[in-house]
Design a protein around this motif. Structure first.
Motif, PDB file in Angstrom:
ATOM      1  N   LEU A 269       0.849  -1.188   0.000  1.00  0.00           N
ATOM      2  CA  LEU A 269       0.000   0.000   0.000  1.00  0.00           C
ATOM      3  C   LEU A 269       0.884   1.236   0.000  1.00  0.00           C
ATOM      4  O   LEU A 269       1.747   1.382   0.868  1.00  0.00           O
ATOM      5  CB  LEU A 269      -0.918   0.002   1.228  1.00  0.00           C
ATOM      6  N   ASP A 270       0.691   2.117  -0.981  1.00  0.00           N
ATOM      7  CA  ASP A 270       1.442   3.363  -1.066  1.00  0.00           C
ATOM      8  C   ASP A 270       0.695   4.430  -0.261  1.00  0.00           C
ATOM      9  O   ASP A 270      -0.350   4.922  -0.694  1.00  0.00           O
ATOM     10  CB  ASP A 270       1.598   3.791  -2.525  1.00  0.00           C
ATOM     11  N   LEU A 271       1.243   4.780   0.897  1.00  0.00           N
ATOM     12  CA  LEU A 271       0.573   5.741   1.770  1.00  0.00           C
ATOM     13  C   LEU A 271       0.697   7.170   1.262  1.00  0.00           C
ATOM     14  O   LEU A 271       0.013   8.060   1.771  1.00  0.00           O
ATOM     15  CB  LEU A 271       1.148   5.647   3.179  1.00  0.00           C
ATOM     16  N   ALA A 272       1.566   7.402   0.271  1.00  0.00           N
ATOM     17  CA  ALA A 272       1.694   8.740  -0.306  1.00  0.00           C
ATOM     18  C   ALA A 272       0.636   8.990  -1.363  1.00  0.00           C
ATOM     19  O   ALA A 272       0.423  10.130  -1.774  1.00  0.00           O
ATOM     20  CB  ALA A 272       3.082   8.928  -0.917  1.00  0.00           C
ATOM     21  N   ASN A 273      -0.026   7.950  -1.817  1.00  0.00           N
ATOM     22  CA  ASN A 273      -1.072   8.086  -2.824  1.00  0.00           C
ATOM     23  C   ASN A 273      -2.381   8.445  -2.142  1.00  0.00           C
ATOM     24  O   ASN A 273      -2.822   7.751  -1.218  1.00  0.00           O
ATOM     25  CB  ASN A 273      -1.216   6.776  -3.607  1.00  0.00           C
ATOM     26  N   SER A 274      -3.002   9.521  -2.570  1.00  0.00           N
ATOM     27  CA  SER A 274      -4.253   9.957  -1.950  1.00  0.00           C
ATOM     28  C   SER A 274      -5.357   8.916  -2.143  1.00  0.00           C
ATOM     29  O   SER A 274      -6.249   8.800  -1.310  1.00  0.00           O
ATOM     30  CB  SER A 274      -4.693  11.303  -2.525  1.00  0.00           C
ATOM     31  N   ARG A 275      -5.290   8.165  -3.233  1.00  0.00           N
ATOM     32  CA  ARG A 275      -6.262   7.091  -3.474  1.00  0.00           C
ATOM     33  C   ARG A 275      -5.638   5.783  -3.006  1.00  0.00           C
ATOM     34  O   ARG A 275      -5.027   5.046  -3.772  1.00  0.00           O
ATOM     35  CB  ARG A 275      -6.622   7.019  -4.952  1.00  0.00           C
ATOM     36  N   HIS A 276      -5.777   5.515  -1.713  1.00  0.00           N
ATOM     37  CA  HIS A 276      -5.157   4.339  -1.120  1.00  0.00           C
ATOM     38  C   HIS A 276      -5.729   3.078  -1.750  1.00  0.00           C
ATOM     39  O   HIS A 276      -6.932   2.836  -1.732  1.00  0.00           O
ATOM     40  CB  HIS A 276      -5.391   4.322   0.395  1.00  0.00           C
ATOM     41  N   CYS A 277      -4.859   2.251  -2.305  1.00  0.00           N
ATOM     42  CA  CYS A 277      -5.282   1.011  -2.942  1.00  0.00           C
ATOM     43  C   CYS A 277      -4.152  -0.003  -2.820  1.00  0.00           C
ATOM     44  O   CYS A 277      -2.991   0.306  -3.133  1.00  0.00           O
ATOM     45  CB  CYS A 277      -5.639   1.256  -4.408  1.00  0.00           C
TER      46      CYS A 277
END
Length: 425
Positions: A160-168
């Protein structure tokens, strides 16, 4: 003056590099220089930063994980970690984040992708590397298997990329060998992640399951897993950490402690695990394992307790602690012994499970229980509410403090099956 000018230049350069023209077009806080405003926003708690991202596009970019973490490092601010808790099966219950500086607010993350055939995931490992959160392996049930109800190990890896606003959650290549209850650590010199040991045992069948001594590492550049030298013997239920410079000639080593390597039966009926009292270490340069002797004498304790490793700002492990009942022990690398450090401020019954995790230079002992709280309203009735108690120990000051928070869960947390890790944001 020269140092102040260089710091201001470094901050300005980081802002310009990370947020391009958005931050340059508008002032972060009217009436304040952007470098001063950036320091103020960096010092806010994680819940406040999350809420304030909607203030403006400039604040959204600055308070994103991709910008905030490098900016905090350039400002030489102390490292700040969040607690990430997986209460149960992550495909059914969302993992949740907590900032110890604001223990009243929990932040939910999306659940793991759910499979219609697999259920009951447990004994997985959660690990955070930078802005990425990994979930690896575990033990689960497969509705397509025969006979039904027989647990099997999983080789799945999610990120999970926590820097991405769309957590996926992103599915990464599977490990070459399925495993649960294994040792895992981040090893930058090895290219990414290191895993060792494990097996297929499930909490519903604590006396069954396989064990393995295999080792493999994940190369983040090629997105592939590679097998390494196996451990001297099979073991599962173990823990691992990276000890920089602990080997001969200052070699970085991947340490694996504890676990079990077999089981016997008491009276021919009751299964009884044979726990490991020793540790093994893998040299990351030589690729060879070395056996470290027993860490305690026969009869001193039955098994290794929960482990917490404190690290310096550069990520180097400085101290390793163990929770054994109500006592905290410090590991002495020179004598290969556990030395008593402290006793918990509040006693924990032997019938209750507890978590043990390091955060921001302190040790957190977690306990879940129902407490009586006064409900709002005209009657002021006392009701039981699920709470989590943190007993926080500072090894430097040798002092305890106690915090209480109320996680968004419906049942008490069993820390024998729950997963814990820390995230730096």
């Amino acid at each position: 003056m020269a140092s102040s000018s260089s710091d201001s230049g470094r901050i300005a350069g980081t802002l310009a590099l990370r947020t391009s023209s958005a931050l340059a077009a508008a002032s972060l806080i009217p009436g304040l220089p952007d470098d001063v405003a950036a320091v103020i926003l960096c010092l806010l708690t994680f819940p406040d930063q999350s809420r304030l991202r909607a203030t403006s596009r400039a604040w959204c970019l600055l308070l994103s994980a991709a910008t905030l973490l490098p900016l905090r490092r350039s400002l030489r601010l102390p490292r700040r970690h969040l607690l990430c808790l997986f209460p149960t099966n992550p495909s059914l219950a969302s993992p949740i984040l907590l900032d110890p500086a604001a223990p009243t607010t929990w932040w939910p993350l999306p659940p793991l992708p759910c499979s219609p055939q697999l259920y009951g995931l447990a004994n997985f490992t959660a690990l955070a590397v930078g802005r990425h959160l990994y979930v690896l392996g575990g033990s689960c049930f497969d509705a397509r298997s025969y006979p039904l109800g027989q647990p099997s190990a999983s080789a799945a890896v999610y990120r999970l990329d926590l820097a991405n606003s769309r957590h996926c959650w992103e599915r990464l290549p599977d490990m070459q060998l399925p495993r649960g209850s294994f040792a895992c650590a981040h090893a930058p010199s090895a290219g990414g992640l290191l895993v060792a040991g494990g097996g297929s045992r499930h909490p519903m069948f604590p006396s069954n399951g396989s064990r393995t001594g295999s080792t493999e590492w994940y190369d983040a550049t090629t997105h592939s897993w590679h097998l390494g030298a196996s451990m001297p013997r099979d073991r599962a239920g173990c823990v691992g950490f990276l000890a920089r410079g602990a080997g001969d000639g200052g070699e970085d080593e991947f340490w694996v402690m504890g676990g079990y390597d077999g089981y016997t039966t008491l009276g021919g009926l009751v299964p009884n695990d044979v726990y490991c009292r020793d540790a093994v270490a893998l040299g990351l340069w030589s690729g060879k394992w070395r056996v470290i002797g027993d860490m305690w004498e026969e009869g001193e304790r039955r098994r290794l307790g929960p482990i917490a490793a404190l690290s310096a700002d550069d990520g180097r492990i400085t101290e390793v602690f163990m929770l054994d009942g109500n006592d905290v022990f410090r590991y002495d690398f020179a004598s290969n012994r556990w030395l008593k450090e402290a006793t918990t401020r509040r006693k924990i019954p032997n019938t209750e499970s507890c978590g043990f995790v390091p955060m921001n230079g302190e040790l957190y002992v977690l306990r879940s229980a129902k407490v009586r709280v006064e409900s709002s309203g005209p009657w002021r009735q006392l009701k039981k509410k699920l709470a989590m108690e943190f007993q926080v120990y500072n090894p430097g000051a040798k002092k305890w403090r106690v915090l209480t928070t109320y996680p968004p869960v419906d049942a008490p947390i069993d820390f024998r099956t729950a997963a814990l890790c820390t995230v730096e944001l």
